[in-house]
Design a protein around this motif. Sequence first.
Motif, PDB file in Angstrom:
ATOM      1  N   SER A 125      14.918  39.659   6.502  1.00  0.00           N
ATOM      2  CA  SER A 125      15.842  39.852   7.636  1.00  0.00           C
ATOM      3  C   SER A 125      14.728  40.066   8.938  1.00  0.00           C
ATOM      4  CB  SER A 125      16.589  41.116   7.538  1.00  0.00           C
ATOM      5  OG  SER A 125      15.844  42.174   6.960  1.00  0.00           O
ATOM      6  N   LYS A 126      15.176  39.701  10.234  1.00  0.00           N
ATOM      7  CA  LYS A 126      14.264  39.781  11.263  1.00  0.00           C
ATOM      8  C   LYS A 126      14.053  40.971  11.768  1.00  0.00           C
ATOM      9  CE  LYS A 126      15.954  34.927  12.076  1.00  0.00           C
ATOM     10  NZ  LYS A 126      16.317  34.136  13.278  1.00  0.00           N
ATOM     11  N   PRO A 127      12.916  41.399  12.140  1.00  0.00           N
ATOM     12  CA  PRO A 127      12.680  42.622  12.711  1.00  0.00           C
ATOM     13  C   PRO A 127      13.657  42.743  14.195  1.00  0.00           C
ATOM     14  CG  PRO A 127      10.685  42.170  11.877  1.00  0.00           C
ATOM     15  CD  PRO A 127      11.593  40.935  11.779  1.00  0.00           C
ATOM     16  N   THR A 128      14.437  43.841  14.367  1.00  0.00           N
ATOM     17  CA  THR A 128      15.313  43.890  15.583  1.00  0.00           C
ATOM     18  C   THR A 128      14.531  45.156  16.444  1.00  0.00           C
ATOM     19  OG1 THR A 128      16.567  45.411  14.453  1.00  0.00           O
ATOM     20  CG2 THR A 128      17.179  43.216  14.307  1.00  0.00           C
ATOM     21  N   GLY A 129      13.222  45.350  16.492  1.00  0.00           N
ATOM     22  CA  GLY A 129      12.841  46.276  17.323  1.00  0.00           C
ATOM     23  C   GLY A 129      12.982  47.785  16.693  1.00  0.00           C
ATOM     24  N   PRO A 130      12.717  48.505  17.478  1.00  0.00           N
ATOM     25  CA  PRO A 130      13.048  49.883  16.851  1.00  0.00           C
ATOM     26  C   PRO A 130      14.405  50.310  16.664  1.00  0.00           C
ATOM     27  CG  PRO A 130      12.299  49.894  19.559  1.00  0.00           C
ATOM     28  CD  PRO A 130      12.165  48.583  18.865  1.00  0.00           C
ATOM     29  N   SER A 131      14.427  51.324  15.984  1.00  0.00           N
ATOM     30  CA  SER A 131      15.946  51.701  15.630  1.00  0.00           C
ATOM     31  C   SER A 131      16.560  52.245  17.041  1.00  0.00           C
ATOM     32  CB  SER A 131      15.822  52.836  14.657  1.00  0.00           C
ATOM     33  OG  SER A 131      17.021  53.579  14.594  1.00  0.00           O
ATOM     34  N   ARG A 132      17.913  52.049  17.047  1.00  0.00           N
ATOM     35  CA  ARG A 132      18.715  52.160  18.246  1.00  0.00           C
ATOM     36  C   ARG A 132      18.851  53.930  18.202  1.00  0.00           C
ATOM     37  NH1 ARG A 132      24.743  50.723  16.813  1.00  0.00           N
ATOM     38  NH2 ARG A 132      24.571  50.879  14.449  1.00  0.00           N
ATOM     39  N   PHE A 133      18.473  54.527  17.241  1.00  0.00           N
ATOM     40  CA  PHE A 133      18.714  56.018  17.159  1.00  0.00           C
ATOM     41  C   PHE A 133      17.445  56.661  17.386  1.00  0.00           C
ATOM     42  CE2 PHE A 133      21.918  54.094  14.176  1.00  0.00           C
ATOM     43  CZ  PHE A 133      23.224  54.852  14.882  1.00  0.00           C
ATOM     44  N   VAL A 139      14.736  45.267   3.293  1.00  0.00           N
ATOM     45  CA  VAL A 139      14.431  45.431   4.779  1.00  0.00           C
ATOM     46  C   VAL A 139      13.270  46.145   4.837  1.00  0.00           C
ATOM     47  CG1 VAL A 139      16.955  45.624   5.326  1.00  0.00           C
ATOM     48  CG2 VAL A 139      15.774  47.754   4.792  1.00  0.00           C
ATOM     49  N   LYS A 140      12.799  46.985   3.932  1.00  0.00           N
ATOM     50  CA  LYS A 140      11.570  47.357   4.075  1.00  0.00           C
ATOM     51  C   LYS A 140      10.506  46.392   3.761  1.00  0.00           C
ATOM     52  CE  LYS A 140       8.843  51.315   4.364  1.00  0.00           C
ATOM     53  NZ  LYS A 140       9.159  52.229   5.628  1.00  0.00           N
ATOM     54  N   GLU A 141      10.751  45.466   2.777  1.00  0.00           N
ATOM     55  CA  GLU A 141       9.807  44.326   2.703  1.00  0.00           C
ATOM     56  C   GLU A 141       9.674  43.310   3.855  1.00  0.00           C
ATOM     57  OE1 GLU A 141       9.233  40.696  -0.482  1.00  0.00           O
ATOM     58  OE2 GLU A 141      11.165  41.962  -0.449  1.00  0.00           O
ATOM     59  N   ALA A 142      10.621  43.485   5.004  1.00  0.00           N
ATOM     60  CA  ALA A 142      10.547  42.792   6.145  1.00  0.00           C
ATOM     61  C   ALA A 142       9.753  43.481   7.165  1.00  0.00           C
ATOM     62  CB  ALA A 142      12.145  42.547   6.435  1.00  0.00           C
ATOM     63  N   GLY A 143       9.512  44.910   6.876  1.00  0.00           N
ATOM     64  CA  GLY A 143       8.742  45.515   8.109  1.00  0.00           C
ATOM     65  C   GLY A 143       9.549  46.611   8.811  1.00  0.00           C
ATOM     66  N   ARG A 144      10.579  46.781   8.108  1.00  0.00           N
ATOM     67  CA  ARG A 144      11.333  47.954   9.025  1.00  0.00           C
ATOM     68  C   ARG A 144      12.017  48.501   7.710  1.00  0.00           C
ATOM     69  NH1 ARG A 144      16.692  46.279  10.836  1.00  0.00           N
ATOM     70  NH2 ARG A 144      17.119  44.400   9.452  1.00  0.00           N
ATOM     71  N   GLY A 145      13.056  49.533   8.378  1.00  0.00           N
ATOM     72  CA  GLY A 145      13.700  50.205   7.260  1.00  0.00           C
ATOM     73  C   GLY A 145      13.238  51.621   6.847  1.00  0.00           C
ATOM     74  N   PRO A 146      14.027  52.659   6.297  1.00  0.00           N
ATOM     75  CA  PRO A 146      13.618  53.666   6.156  1.00  0.00           C
ATOM     76  C   PRO A 146      12.583  54.071   5.167  1.00  0.00           C
ATOM     77  CG  PRO A 146      14.996  53.069   4.201  1.00  0.00           C
ATOM     78  CD  PRO A 146      14.871  51.640   5.279  1.00  0.00           C
ATOM     79  N   SER A 147      12.019  55.104   5.416  1.00  0.00           N
ATOM     80  CA  SER A 147      10.839  55.636   4.661  1.00  0.00           C
ATOM     81  C   SER A 147      11.110  56.531   3.454  1.00  0.00           C
ATOM     82  CB  SER A 147       9.826  56.683   5.458  1.00  0.00           C
ATOM     83  OG  SER A 147      10.631  57.868   6.122  1.00  0.00           O
TER      84      SER A 147
END
Length: 608
Positions: free
Chosen positions: A72-80, A472-480
């Motif tokens: 999935s494409k990174p969509t920038g920083p979390s909106r939250f 999503v973590k593999e795509a460079g974003r997502g939860p820790s």
Amino acid sequence: MLLPPVVMLTARSSYTVDPQWQIKFTIIWTSILAFTTLLSVPYIYRSHLNGRLYSGLSINESDGVVRAPSPSKPTGPSRFGTSNPLSKVFRGARAVVQSLGLWTLPMPNLTWWKGQVGDCCRRAYFSLGLSQIGMILTYAGIVVACFVTGAQLTQNSNRPGFLALAQLPVIILLSLKSPLPLPVFLPSLSYEHYNFLHRWTGRVLFLSVTVHGGMWLNQFITTDQYDQVWAEKTKRGMIAYGLMGGIVITSLKPVRRICYQLFWIAHVCLFVGFFAAVSYHTPYSRPWIYPCVAIYAYDLVVRMIRYRIKDATLIPVDDTLTMIHVPDCDSGWLPTQHVLLRVMKGSGVFESHPFTITNAPSSSLSSTPRGIILYAKVCGDWTRRLHSLARDVATLEEEEDAEEREKFIQDEKEGRVTVGGMEHPGKRVTVMIDGPYGGLKLDLGEYEAVLLVAGGSGITFVLGAIEEAIRVKEAGRGPSKVEVAWVVRDMSTIGALAPTLLHLHTIGSRLDLSVIYNLYLSNPPNPLPPVPAAMPHSTTLSPYRPEVAQLVREALPTTQDGGAGGLAVVACGPEGIVMEAKNAVAGLGVAERVDGGGVGFHGECYNL
């Protein structure tokens, strides 16, 4: 006997005026549909950016070369995750709306109501939340307003009948399982989330035809027009009403739970009969039946296009759990979606049942086998027959599995293995797959932390949610951090899934994604057994049901460096635990959610 002049005049005018109210009602509900689609534009846009909008539409098989799915494409920083004032205002408004949408009333704590509380739940809740009740009352109010405004029902009750016909397309549209070509009606939901509307719009339709037929019969009887009671038009109307009543009765929750097949067969047969009877009752029904037929035909055609006939392998993981591996599937689904599975053997040909897809498409990181992995817990006749079929070693394919079969039978005789377990060579069957449908609608890439709450077999959805977090973590974003709270009845199911849970924990560790398992036994033995050796060392085991509200509060990220990244709460399992999770999120203070970066919620009830 002739009708009185006033009634005859009213009847003539009703065929001119009442169809106009059908059009007004249609304009109202289509406008609401358009409004919900407009509200969904931000979701549609973000789903397009992260590649989820049209993902999971149809299961595909490649030419045999396993290719990693496009991340999935990174969509920038979390909106939250921002701390600017506008972001806080948005999160605060969203928290208020979310509370209204999730709040559910608990049932009275009465002794005879205890049966409503599942093994994994602390308390019972009503099935509908406040927002759902509000939607039902709004719809019913619109219908009632349309058939009473300016209508002289005591002299002519045709208006409710006309409005009943205008409701038919709404009911059929809400029954669709197949996705529409354009994402309308809140695409963040799937059919199982708005199926309650299908049921309640049907009940409002029954109310309309009850008023229509009841007031005409009352008028005929009070004016001594008994010949009108037994007129052909009235007879056909009573037949249609009886068929609709049969649909309503067989659709009640006790009937669906005790005998689902009766509900399904009655639903289809009686509805076809109702359409035939009402078309003979009045010719004004036919313009409203044609759109219904077109909508239903669309659903059938799309489902037929998505059908897949595949070979599958059944493995009895333990005494109550069957793993179903459908190989030669490479893409076209997302973890947490479900398929309707039909086993093409014996009486299983006539039944299909939903099962959650627990794995993502194969990739170099996950090293999972090609295909789809499903789990079926024995909880009824069909799943029991499936488990027995998987354990039947004597009927394994002689040619393809002869060597493996003989080795397994010899090991079993010598006590080295049991019939249930991953050592089982697997029973090959042919299955038909319908789907995929539904799935997790939250984008986990927008959150810093994820809390997954499962009750019983709801763990299958949680397995898929962990796979999605890894994806999503593999795509460079997502939860820790992903925290799992699983309420389960016995240790055998934990032991059966321990290797899978450990595998997901290991993959998460490679991506700096912390996966923590907290297990809760609803029927703990004494003394409490240790955590299975195959589970990660960080796993905890507790002999009680958890307080979900406390779990949510503890999982909420704290404010660090100007703003936390938000929490995604996903609950799956019996209705009680999902409702408890809903109320836990709704009970958080607005300030808590704003400071924590916002809270997203997704619930999946495993009930009929």
